[in-house]
Motif scaffolding. Sequence first.
Motif, PDB file in Angstrom:
ATOM      1  N   UNK A 110     -31.280  12.156 -14.203  1.00  0.00           N
ATOM      2  CA  UNK A 110     -31.474  13.328 -13.348  1.00  0.00           C
ATOM      3  C   UNK A 110     -30.399  13.175 -12.066  1.00  0.00           C
ATOM      4  N   UNK A 111     -30.490  11.836 -11.538  1.00  0.00           N
ATOM      5  CA  UNK A 111     -28.971  12.068 -10.818  1.00  0.00           C
ATOM      6  C   UNK A 111     -27.900  12.329 -11.107  1.00  0.00           C
ATOM      7  N   UNK A 112     -27.544  11.882 -12.363  1.00  0.00           N
ATOM      8  CA  UNK A 112     -26.270  12.124 -12.951  1.00  0.00           C
ATOM      9  C   UNK A 112     -26.058  13.663 -13.235  1.00  0.00           C
ATOM     10  N   UNK A 113     -27.353  14.083 -13.635  1.00  0.00           N
ATOM     11  CA  UNK A 113     -27.348  15.682 -13.999  1.00  0.00           C
ATOM     12  C   UNK A 113     -26.900  16.533 -12.620  1.00  0.00           C
ATOM     13  N   UNK A 114     -27.843  16.083 -11.591  1.00  0.00           N
ATOM     14  CA  UNK A 114     -27.476  17.082 -10.553  1.00  0.00           C
ATOM     15  C   UNK A 114     -26.408  17.049  -9.851  1.00  0.00           C
ATOM     16  N   UNK A 115     -25.742  15.535  -9.538  1.00  0.00           N
ATOM     17  CA  UNK A 115     -24.382  15.292  -9.279  1.00  0.00           C
ATOM     18  C   UNK A 115     -23.434  16.225  -9.981  1.00  0.00           C
ATOM     19  N   UNK A 121     -24.620  16.127  -3.930  1.00  0.00           N
ATOM     20  CA  UNK A 121     -25.763  15.263  -4.055  1.00  0.00           C
ATOM     21  C   UNK A 121     -25.586  13.576  -4.143  1.00  0.00           C
ATOM     22  N   UNK A 122     -24.128  13.230  -4.157  1.00  0.00           N
ATOM     23  CA  UNK A 122     -23.718  12.116  -4.268  1.00  0.00           C
ATOM     24  C   UNK A 122     -24.186  11.513  -2.938  1.00  0.00           C
ATOM     25  N   UNK A 126     -31.910   8.505  -3.469  1.00  0.00           N
ATOM     26  CA  UNK A 126     -32.705   8.922  -4.573  1.00  0.00           C
ATOM     27  C   UNK A 126     -33.529   7.500  -4.625  1.00  0.00           C
ATOM     28  N   UNK A 127     -34.827   7.691  -4.904  1.00  0.00           N
ATOM     29  CA  UNK A 127     -35.840   6.666  -4.962  1.00  0.00           C
ATOM     30  C   UNK A 127     -36.732   6.942  -6.049  1.00  0.00           C
ATOM     31  N   UNK A 128     -37.472   5.953  -6.461  1.00  0.00           N
ATOM     32  CA  UNK A 128     -38.411   6.148  -7.864  1.00  0.00           C
ATOM     33  C   UNK A 128     -39.757   5.639  -7.405  1.00  0.00           C
ATOM     34  N   UNK A 129     -40.844   6.145  -8.030  1.00  0.00           N
ATOM     35  CA  UNK A 129     -42.248   5.449  -7.939  1.00  0.00           C
ATOM     36  C   UNK A 129     -43.023   5.734  -9.340  1.00  0.00           C
ATOM     37  N   UNK A 130     -44.002   5.152  -9.501  1.00  0.00           N
ATOM     38  CA  UNK A 130     -44.870   5.034 -10.520  1.00  0.00           C
ATOM     39  C   UNK A 130     -46.274   5.532  -9.787  1.00  0.00           C
ATOM     40  N   UNK A 131     -47.022   6.290 -10.278  1.00  0.00           N
ATOM     41  CA  UNK A 131     -48.254   6.850  -9.728  1.00  0.00           C
ATOM     42  C   UNK A 131     -49.244   6.757 -10.861  1.00  0.00           C
ATOM     43  N   UNK A 132     -50.137   5.818 -10.514  1.00  0.00           N
ATOM     44  CA  UNK A 132     -51.451   5.566 -11.436  1.00  0.00           C
ATOM     45  C   UNK A 132     -52.694   6.181 -10.647  1.00  0.00           C
TER      46      UNK A 132
END
Length: 181
Positions: A110-115, A121-122, A126-132
Amino acid sequence: MQSNYPERYVREELLPNIDHIDYLTNVRIEDMHHSRKRRGEVDLIIFTSEGILVCEIKGGHEVNIIKGRSAAGKETEKWKYIIRNAKGETKSYTKNESPFEQVTQNLESFREWIINKDNSFKNVLFARACIFPFLKFDGTKSGPLNEMEISFDASISKDDFNNFVRKCFELERSKEANRSK
């Protein structure tokens, strides 16, 4: 309200608890440069004043992590999710990659696509998370990342979701600071 639909639960119960600007759900990525797969889907992208949080949402009330080795000798993991309905009946599904691998690949794609669409957007974090939302971890860890720090599970109060989102950005800022040393 508890729903057996994890994405709905996140939208209706967790997202109202955070300071976000906007969000997108079920975003399809057609060209997954950072993955073995050609296509992928990001479950949730949250836009905040701190940056963009890419999230993987997993249903299931239990998970079994099956570790093994590929024919080439590489460590592998299969994640078997067990879902219980209101009647107590169970069904399961298995994924051949951890949700942490999945969210990392999705974030990079997604980062590569949006940049590529907008170079400004550079400068965005950007951060990531997993939700359970229905699963309580018992301290299980998997893979090379410290995943529990980016995991929101049923043991955490939905009122703490905003703090969790902030912590995901803090972790990413810390990683970037260490990389630039």
